[in-house]
Motif scaffolding. Structure first.
Motif, PDB file in Angstrom:
ATOM      1  N   UNK A  32       4.617  -9.401  -1.596  1.00  0.00           N
ATOM      2  CA  UNK A  32       4.425 -10.039  -2.901  1.00  0.00           C
ATOM      3  C   UNK A  32       2.943 -10.054  -3.284  1.00  0.00           C
ATOM      4  N   UNK A  33       2.108 -10.455  -2.342  1.00  0.00           N
ATOM      5  CA  UNK A  33       0.682 -10.626  -2.624  1.00  0.00           C
ATOM      6  C   UNK A  33      -0.001  -9.310  -2.946  1.00  0.00           C
ATOM      7  N   UNK A  34       0.286  -8.273  -2.172  1.00  0.00           N
ATOM      8  CA  UNK A  34      -0.365  -6.985  -2.400  1.00  0.00           C
ATOM      9  C   UNK A  34       0.132  -6.364  -3.708  1.00  0.00           C
ATOM     10  N   UNK A  35       1.387  -6.645  -4.034  1.00  0.00           N
ATOM     11  CA  UNK A  35       1.966  -6.137  -5.282  1.00  0.00           C
ATOM     12  C   UNK A  35       1.254  -6.759  -6.483  1.00  0.00           C
ATOM     13  N   UNK A  36       1.134  -8.079  -6.488  1.00  0.00           N
ATOM     14  CA  UNK A  36       0.501  -8.764  -7.610  1.00  0.00           C
ATOM     15  C   UNK A  36      -1.000  -8.498  -7.661  1.00  0.00           C
ATOM     16  N   UNK A  37      -1.612  -8.392  -6.494  1.00  0.00           N
ATOM     17  CA  UNK A  37      -3.034  -8.029  -6.446  1.00  0.00           C
ATOM     18  C   UNK A  37      -3.249  -6.674  -7.112  1.00  0.00           C
ATOM     19  N   UNK A  65       1.297  -1.149 -14.917  1.00  0.00           N
ATOM     20  CA  UNK A  65       2.735  -1.257 -14.629  1.00  0.00           C
ATOM     21  C   UNK A  65       3.075  -0.666 -13.264  1.00  0.00           C
ATOM     22  N   UNK A  66       2.449   0.468 -12.939  1.00  0.00           N
ATOM     23  CA  UNK A  66       2.772   1.174 -11.694  1.00  0.00           C
ATOM     24  C   UNK A  66       1.938   0.704 -10.504  1.00  0.00           C
ATOM     25  N   UNK A  67       0.918  -0.104 -10.767  1.00  0.00           N
ATOM     26  CA  UNK A  67      -0.022  -0.497  -9.711  1.00  0.00           C
ATOM     27  C   UNK A  67       0.647  -1.249  -8.564  1.00  0.00           C
ATOM     28  N   UNK A  68       1.531  -2.193  -8.888  1.00  0.00           N
ATOM     29  CA  UNK A  68       2.190  -2.975  -7.842  1.00  0.00           C
ATOM     30  C   UNK A  68       3.058  -2.104  -6.959  1.00  0.00           C
ATOM     31  N   UNK A  69       3.801  -1.210  -7.571  1.00  0.00           N
ATOM     32  CA  UNK A  69       4.662  -0.282  -6.826  1.00  0.00           C
ATOM     33  C   UNK A  69       3.811   0.605  -5.925  1.00  0.00           C
ATOM     34  N   UNK A  70       2.719   1.124  -6.476  1.00  0.00           N
ATOM     35  CA  UNK A  70       1.824   1.975  -5.697  1.00  0.00           C
ATOM     36  C   UNK A  70       1.260   1.219  -4.498  1.00  0.00           C
ATOM     37  N   UNK A  71       0.829  -0.025  -4.712  1.00  0.00           N
ATOM     38  CA  UNK A  71       0.255  -0.807  -3.610  1.00  0.00           C
ATOM     39  C   UNK A  71       1.278  -1.075  -2.517  1.00  0.00           C
ATOM     40  N   UNK A  72       2.532  -1.338  -2.908  1.00  0.00           N
ATOM     41  CA  UNK A  72       3.582  -1.540  -1.911  1.00  0.00           C
ATOM     42  C   UNK A  72       3.831  -0.277  -1.090  1.00  0.00           C
ATOM     43  N   UNK A  73       3.878   0.871  -1.762  1.00  0.00           N
ATOM     44  CA  UNK A  73       4.105   2.127  -1.043  1.00  0.00           C
ATOM     45  C   UNK A  73       2.915   2.492  -0.160  1.00  0.00           C
ATOM     46  N   UNK A  74       1.708   2.267  -0.673  1.00  0.00           N
ATOM     47  CA  UNK A  74       0.506   2.534   0.123  1.00  0.00           C
ATOM     48  C   UNK A  74       0.474   1.638   1.357  1.00  0.00           C
ATOM     49  N   UNK A  75       0.886   0.376   1.180  1.00  0.00           N
ATOM     50  CA  UNK A  75       0.936  -0.557   2.313  1.00  0.00           C
ATOM     51  C   UNK A  75       1.976  -0.117   3.336  1.00  0.00           C
ATOM     52  N   UNK A  76       3.140   0.322   2.852  1.00  0.00           N
ATOM     53  CA  UNK A  76       4.197   0.783   3.752  1.00  0.00           C
ATOM     54  C   UNK A  76       3.702   1.978   4.566  1.00  0.00           C
TER      55      UNK A  76
END
Length: 201
Positions: free
Chosen positions: A23-28, A93-104
């Motif tokens: 959640x945090x990395x997505x919103x960040x 719009x795509x930033x949260x999705x990108x951060x989640x995938x980068x984190x994964x």
């Protein structure tokens, strides 16, 4: 003495940690990319952080554990502050999705090389929930990121008309969960993202 409950507690804490981080990395991601586009609304509101306390919506978190989907407090943005409104809308719009995938991907690489079992389990949970958040948020349902992305390309009159129905989004999501349609829709998206992340395992 039976210590099985400790495994349950450990599993719950690991999942909670992974959810808080995802959640945090997505919103960040949303806040940071908005900042890069010239809008400091989220930054000034204290949302450009990975501190989960700044992002967690209590009811959304409860739904995460109960219904297997949930949400955080929306990051406030002002598109009129963007240097380029269309590019700003797309990238934010795509930033949260990108951060989640980068984190994964990041945790997948750690998982690959680390030998400590407990840390591998933490990494596995972080991988799963980050992919899950990316998969869920890419859905074209208001107010999810997928919808924010698509709405960028729609005429203003259409957006205004459809915005009137956003109050029904929660009901739609509940129905999708209850009828198992959400799992059916998310499954191929999750598999696609998992395939990308698995290349780094």
């Amino acid at each position: 003495m039976n210590f099985e409950f400790l495994n349950s507690v450990s599993s719950f804490l690991t999942s909670a940690l992974a959810i808080f981080f995802a959640i945090s990395i997505h919103e960040f991601g949303h806040a940071f990319v908005a900042h890069l586009n010239g809008d400091d609304t989220a930054k000034n509101a204290g949302r450009m952080t990975i501190n989960p306390l700044s992002h967690i919506d209590i009811f959304g978190m409860i739904m995460m554990f109960v219904a297997k989907f949930g949400w955080a407090k929306p990051v406030p943005v002002n598109p009129y502050n963007y240097k380029n409104e269309k590019i700003g809308n797309i990238t934010v719009s795509l930033a949260g999705i990108f951060m989640n995938l980068a984190s994964a991907i990041f945790f997948a690489m750690i998982y690959k090389y680390i030998g400590i079992y407990s840390l591998k389990m933490v990494c596995e949970s972080l991988i799963v929930y980050n992919i899950a958040f990316a998969s869920f948020n890419i859905l074209p349902i208001p107010p999810l990121d997928g919808w924010s992305f698509i709405s960028t390309f729609l005429p203003g009159s259409v957006n205004y008309k459809l915005y009137e129905y956003t109050r029904y989004s929660f009901i739609i999501l509940i129905l999708l969960v209850m009828t198992n349609v959400l799992s059916f829709v998310l499954s191929p998206i999750y598999s696609f993202f998992s395939g990308i992340v698995s290349m780094f395992l």
